[in-house]
Motif scaffolding. Structure first.
Motif, mmCIF file in Angstrom:
data_model
loop_
_atom_site.group_PDB
_atom_site.id
_atom_site.type_symbol
_atom_site.label_atom_id
_atom_site.label_comp_id
_atom_site.label_asym_id
_atom_site.label_seq_id
_atom_site.Cartn_x
_atom_site.Cartn_y
_atom_site.Cartn_z
ATOM 1 N N LEU A 165 0.801 -1.197 0.021
ATOM 2 C CA LEU A 165 0.131 -0.113 -0.151
ATOM 3 C C LEU A 165 1.081 1.097 0.153
ATOM 4 C CD1 LEU A 165 -2.557 -0.996 2.385
ATOM 5 C CD2 LEU A 165 -3.013 -0.932 0.006
ATOM 6 N N GLN A 166 2.231 1.073 0.719
ATOM 7 C CA GLN A 166 3.026 2.474 0.592
ATOM 8 C C GLN A 166 3.966 2.573 -0.755
ATOM 9 O OE1 GLN A 166 5.457 1.904 4.057
ATOM 10 N NE2 GLN A 166 3.504 1.533 5.517
ATOM 11 N N GLY A 167 3.473 1.515 -1.570
ATOM 12 C CA GLY A 167 4.274 1.614 -2.943
ATOM 13 C C GLY A 167 5.766 1.098 -2.870
ATOM 14 N N ASP A 168 6.265 0.259 -1.683
ATOM 15 C CA ASP A 168 7.636 -0.182 -1.500
ATOM 16 C C ASP A 168 7.606 -1.781 -1.903
ATOM 17 O OD1 ASP A 168 10.067 -0.671 -0.755
ATOM 18 O OD2 ASP A 168 10.019 0.671 1.071
ATOM 19 N N LEU A 169 7.383 -2.068 -3.074
ATOM 20 C CA LEU A 169 7.511 -3.283 -3.364
ATOM 21 C C LEU A 169 8.580 -4.139 -2.926
ATOM 22 C CD1 LEU A 169 5.607 -3.070 -6.759
ATOM 23 C CD2 LEU A 169 4.717 -3.545 -4.633
ATOM 24 N N ASP A 170 9.902 -3.618 -2.869
ATOM 25 C CA ASP A 170 10.981 -4.195 -2.584
ATOM 26 C C ASP A 170 11.103 -4.808 -0.917
ATOM 27 O OD1 ASP A 170 12.538 -3.964 -4.770
ATOM 28 O OD2 ASP A 170 13.408 -2.172 -4.102
ATOM 29 N N GLU A 171 10.467 -3.994 0.079
ATOM 30 C CA GLU A 171 10.223 -4.324 1.493
ATOM 31 C C GLU A 171 9.206 -5.345 1.400
ATOM 32 O OE1 GLU A 171 12.006 -3.955 3.777
ATOM 33 O OE2 GLU A 171 13.398 -2.194 3.323
ATOM 34 N N ALA A 172 8.227 -5.080 0.462
ATOM 35 C CA ALA A 172 6.983 -6.050 0.565
ATOM 36 C C ALA A 172 7.355 -7.593 0.143
ATOM 37 C CB ALA A 172 5.956 -5.585 -0.509
ATOM 38 N N SER A 173 8.250 -7.604 -0.787
ATOM 39 C CA SER A 173 8.743 -8.911 -1.091
ATOM 40 C C SER A 173 9.683 -9.370 -0.143
ATOM 41 C CB SER A 173 9.364 -8.906 -2.554
ATOM 42 O OG SER A 173 10.497 -7.997 -2.603
ATOM 43 N N ASP A 174 10.693 -8.858 0.257
ATOM 44 C CA ASP A 174 11.634 -9.058 1.436
ATOM 45 C C ASP A 174 10.620 -9.745 2.630
ATOM 46 O OD1 ASP A 174 13.638 -8.352 -0.153
ATOM 47 O OD2 ASP A 174 14.268 -6.566 1.140
ATOM 48 N N SER A 175 9.866 -8.929 2.963
ATOM 49 C CA SER A 175 8.791 -9.016 4.273
ATOM 50 C C SER A 175 8.341 -10.726 3.860
ATOM 51 C CB SER A 175 7.950 -8.054 4.433
ATOM 52 O OG SER A 175 6.849 -8.484 5.487
ATOM 53 N N LEU A 176 7.588 -10.824 2.676
ATOM 54 C CA LEU A 176 6.837 -11.860 2.415
ATOM 55 C C LEU A 176 7.727 -13.134 2.346
ATOM 56 C CD1 LEU A 176 4.135 -13.364 1.577
ATOM 57 C CD2 LEU A 176 4.754 -12.662 -0.755
ATOM 58 N N LEU A 177 8.748 -13.048 1.888
ATOM 59 C CA LEU A 177 9.792 -13.977 1.797
ATOM 60 C C LEU A 177 10.213 -14.640 3.112
ATOM 61 C CD1 LEU A 177 11.564 -15.699 -0.292
ATOM 62 C CD2 LEU A 177 13.127 -14.129 -0.227
ATOM 63 N N ARG A 178 10.569 -13.410 4.105
ATOM 64 C CA ARG A 178 11.053 -13.739 5.323
ATOM 65 C C ARG A 178 9.867 -14.519 6.220
ATOM 66 N NH1 ARG A 178 13.094 -8.379 6.001
ATOM 67 N NH2 ARG A 178 10.955 -7.700 6.995
ATOM 68 N N PHE A 179 8.645 -14.286 5.988
ATOM 69 C CA PHE A 179 7.497 -14.724 6.649
ATOM 70 C C PHE A 179 7.258 -16.225 6.236
ATOM 71 C CE2 PHE A 179 2.862 -16.021 6.723
ATOM 72 C CZ PHE A 179 2.964 -16.065 8.332
ATOM 73 N N VAL A 180 7.548 -16.425 4.990
ATOM 74 C CA VAL A 180 7.383 -17.842 4.239
ATOM 75 C C VAL A 180 8.557 -18.685 4.781
ATOM 76 C CG1 VAL A 180 7.399 -19.053 2.297
ATOM 77 C CG2 VAL A 180 6.054 -17.180 2.359
ATOM 78 N N VAL A 181 9.592 -18.193 4.677
ATOM 79 C CA VAL A 181 10.867 -18.986 5.122
ATOM 80 C C VAL A 181 10.912 -19.242 6.415
ATOM 81 C CG1 VAL A 181 13.350 -19.332 5.121
ATOM 82 C CG2 VAL A 181 12.163 -18.545 2.841
ATOM 83 N N ASN A 182 10.734 -18.051 7.321
ATOM 84 C CA ASN A 182 10.912 -18.085 8.579
ATOM 85 C C ASN A 182 9.892 -18.969 9.394
ATOM 86 O OD1 ASN A 182 13.366 -16.934 8.687
ATOM 87 N ND2 ASN A 182 12.430 -14.878 9.117
ATOM 88 N N SER A 183 8.583 -18.863 8.884
ATOM 89 C CA SER A 183 7.415 -19.657 9.547
ATOM 90 C C SER A 183 7.729 -21.141 9.069
ATOM 91 C CB SER A 183 6.204 -19.031 8.620
ATOM 92 O OG SER A 183 5.984 -18.076 9.114
ATOM 93 N N THR A 184 8.231 -21.589 8.241
ATOM 94 C CA THR A 184 8.490 -22.806 7.979
ATOM 95 C C THR A 184 9.732 -23.664 8.533
ATOM 96 O OG1 THR A 184 9.207 -22.432 5.750
ATOM 97 C CG2 THR A 184 6.865 -23.192 5.898
ATOM 98 N N VAL A 185 10.785 -23.325 7.842
ATOM 99 C CA VAL A 185 12.219 -23.727 8.156
ATOM 100 C C VAL A 185 12.558 -22.855 9.445
ATOM 101 C CG1 VAL A 185 14.617 -23.635 7.558
ATOM 102 C CG2 VAL A 185 12.756 -23.374 5.674
ATOM 103 N N GLY A 186 12.240 -21.856 9.801
ATOM 104 C CA GLY A 186 12.498 -21.219 11.071
ATOM 105 C C GLY A 186 11.484 -21.402 12.254
ATOM 106 N N LEU A 187 10.600 -22.522 12.057
ATOM 107 C CA LEU A 187 9.719 -23.131 12.923
ATOM 108 C C LEU A 187 8.798 -22.082 13.498
ATOM 109 C CD1 LEU A 187 12.630 -25.192 14.975
ATOM 110 C CD2 LEU A 187 11.080 -26.012 13.042
ATOM 111 N N ALA A 188 7.684 -21.470 13.024
ATOM 112 C CA ALA A 188 6.857 -20.524 13.269
ATOM 113 C C ALA A 188 7.824 -19.356 13.756
ATOM 114 C CB ALA A 188 6.151 -21.175 14.472
ATOM 115 N N GLY A 189 8.685 -19.133 12.900
ATOM 116 C CA GLY A 189 9.347 -17.572 13.220
ATOM 117 C C GLY A 189 10.347 -17.541 14.184
ATOM 118 N N MET A 190 10.402 -18.508 15.144
ATOM 119 C CA MET A 190 11.220 -18.471 16.184
ATOM 120 C C MET A 190 12.618 -18.386 15.660
ATOM 121 S SD MET A 190 9.698 -21.296 19.192
ATOM 122 C CE MET A 190 9.956 -22.560 18.291
#
Lengths: 246, 205
Positions: free
Chosen positions: A89-114
């Motif tokens: 919504l802020q038009g910052d697609l770089d941060e948006a994709s970084d954040s999404l990627l972090r969530f997907v990887v950390n939630s799975t490989v990173g055990l619920a983000g821990m």
């Protein structure tokens, strides 16, 4: 219900935009409700000193650092989807994709983000609707102190409400396909726990400010306004001018 | 092999020293940070001596006259000469008391200068730095450095986007609004006379 809320949000944001004078960190903070705010602030202080701070001390004393670190990471991780939405919504697609990627990887490989397997996870990188409205140019509006939540502004309070309804985590919990009982209670519980955890990491800092402020209310109000301005405008390069008096 | 190591070392160190040499304000903050760490980390030193040394560094490197005047804000105009000089004296005393106490529980933090930007519309320079600590994220601090005479002085410290001078001004402004400049002077006197017994509302430890 959802529609009414959306309409209310729009009206509130517009009203803020139209009435709020532009406010720099160096200016005085618009606080027309100061007597009420001070009352709520005193209530929050009482709650903090009597219940929250002592509990926070016990919490940090009992849990080992390793566990506290895992919780801190998990609480940041569960906020990433909301950040992703808001970066878009802020038009910052770089941060948006970084954040999404972090969530997907950390939630799975990173055990619920821990564990921050992906790297770059940080509280500072989280963003919500209060920030988004600010980026869109909505002024902060009058300063508000919310019960238990603490310092805020009209814009940021509307932002908080929007966060609550538009957080993908909350939406997923409420979705019928998952069949979660009492989704709103669970979601609110997570947010309260997150807030408590954040408070527990500031014991020393808050103690210091309380001890060294002449008027703690005014100090907190100033810090809040400056923090928000720095977050929304990026750098602190526009800090106030300190004149040369000589 | 030795030679390679030496070249590598030089190559690694070169950009750092070059960057520091380029902006004198950066080397100034870098040196000040190191001086403070040397002082605080010296476990052999007597407490009183350390406090005196710290207080000296503080008053020498912070332009407390300028900061004090800025912090009183618009009320400076309304204050009489007697009030101004008494306020300045007490403000300096308060800063020394508060910061000496703040730095008394030093636990290995290091100050690392990371760059600088000119402050808009003035000759001042913001020196960017990080205070690195164990068991916590680094804290971003920007020092507003002004050329005074032949040397430099700090006129503001911006911690994670929060200006210490602006925050202090808001704090004092609220007290002046309640009890005037005399009210502020009385409160400062009270605090500096007996900092341990400061009436910090409900937040007694």
């Amino acid at each position: 219900m959802m529609k009414t809320i959306k309409r209310l949000l729009t009206v509130a944001v517009l009203a803020t935009a139209l009435t709020a004078p532009a406010m720099a960190a160096s200016e005085e903070i618009w606080d027309p409700l100061e007597p009420v705010n001070r009352y709520v602030f005193a209530f929050n202080e009482g709650m903090d000193v009597v219940f929250i701070r002592p509990l926070a001390e016990i919490y940090r004393f009992i849990l080992p650092d390793f566990v506290l670190d895992r919780l801190e990471h998990a609480f940041i991780n569960i906020r990433e989807p909301l950040a992703t939405v808001n970066y878009v919504l802020q038009g910052d697609l770089d941060e948006a994709s970084d954040s999404l990627l972090r969530f997907v990887v950390n939630s799975t490989v990173g055990l619920a983000g821990m564990f921050d397997v992906m790297g770059g996870q940080s509280e500072d990188k989280l963003t919500g609707f209060g920030d988004t409205f600010g980026v869109w140019g909505v002024g902060s509006g009058p300063y508000l102190v919310l019960p238990l939540i603490g310092p805020s502004s009209l814009r940021d309070t509307v932002g908080l409400a929007a966060d609550y309804y538009a957080d993908p985590v909350g939406i997923a919990l409420r979705d019928d396909t998952f069949g979660v009982d009492h989704p709103d209670t669970i979601y609110t519980g997570i947010q309260l726990a997150r807030g408590f955890d954040a408070r527990s990491r500031l014991i020393k800092q808050v103690d210091d400010l309380r001890r060294n402020s002449l008027d703690f209310y005014a100090t907190v109000r100033s810090i809040y306004a400056q923090r928000r301005a720095a977050k929304i405008n990026g750098t602190s390069g526009d800090a106030p001018e300190i004149p040369d008096y000589n | 092999m030795k030679r390679l190591t030496a070249i590598l070392l030089v190559a690694l160190l070169l950009p750092v020293s070059a960057a520091l040499a380029a902006v004198p304000q950066e080397s100034y903050i870098d040196k000040l940070g190191k001086d403070v760490v040397v002082l605080l980390a010296d476990k052999e030193m007597a407490e009183a001596k350390r406090k005196a040394g710290f207080s000296k560094l503080l008053t020498q490197n912070f332009d407390l006259k300028t900061i004090g005047r800025f912090v009183l804000g618009r009320h400076w105009r309304d204050a009489s000469d007697a009030q101004r000089s008494e306020y300045q004296k007490l403000f300096e005393k308060m800063v020394v008391t508060v910061y000496t106490q703040r730095f008394s529980d030093y636990s290995g933090q290091q100050l690392v200068v990371t760059g600088s930007v000119p402050a808009e519309g003035s000759q001042d320079v913001f020196v960017k730095s990080q205070i690195r600590q164990e068991g916590g994220p680094p804290v971003a601090v920007e020092w507003r450095v002004r050329s005074v005479g032949k040397g430099f002085k700090i006129v503001d410290a911006v911690v994670e986007g929060v200006s210490m001078s602006v925050t202090q001004r808001s704090d004092f402004d609220a007290i002046v609004a309640q009890g005037g400049v005399d009210g502020l002077i009385a409160e400062l006197k009270n605090r500096t006379a007996n900092p341990a017994a400061a009436p910090d509302a409900i937040a007694k430890k």
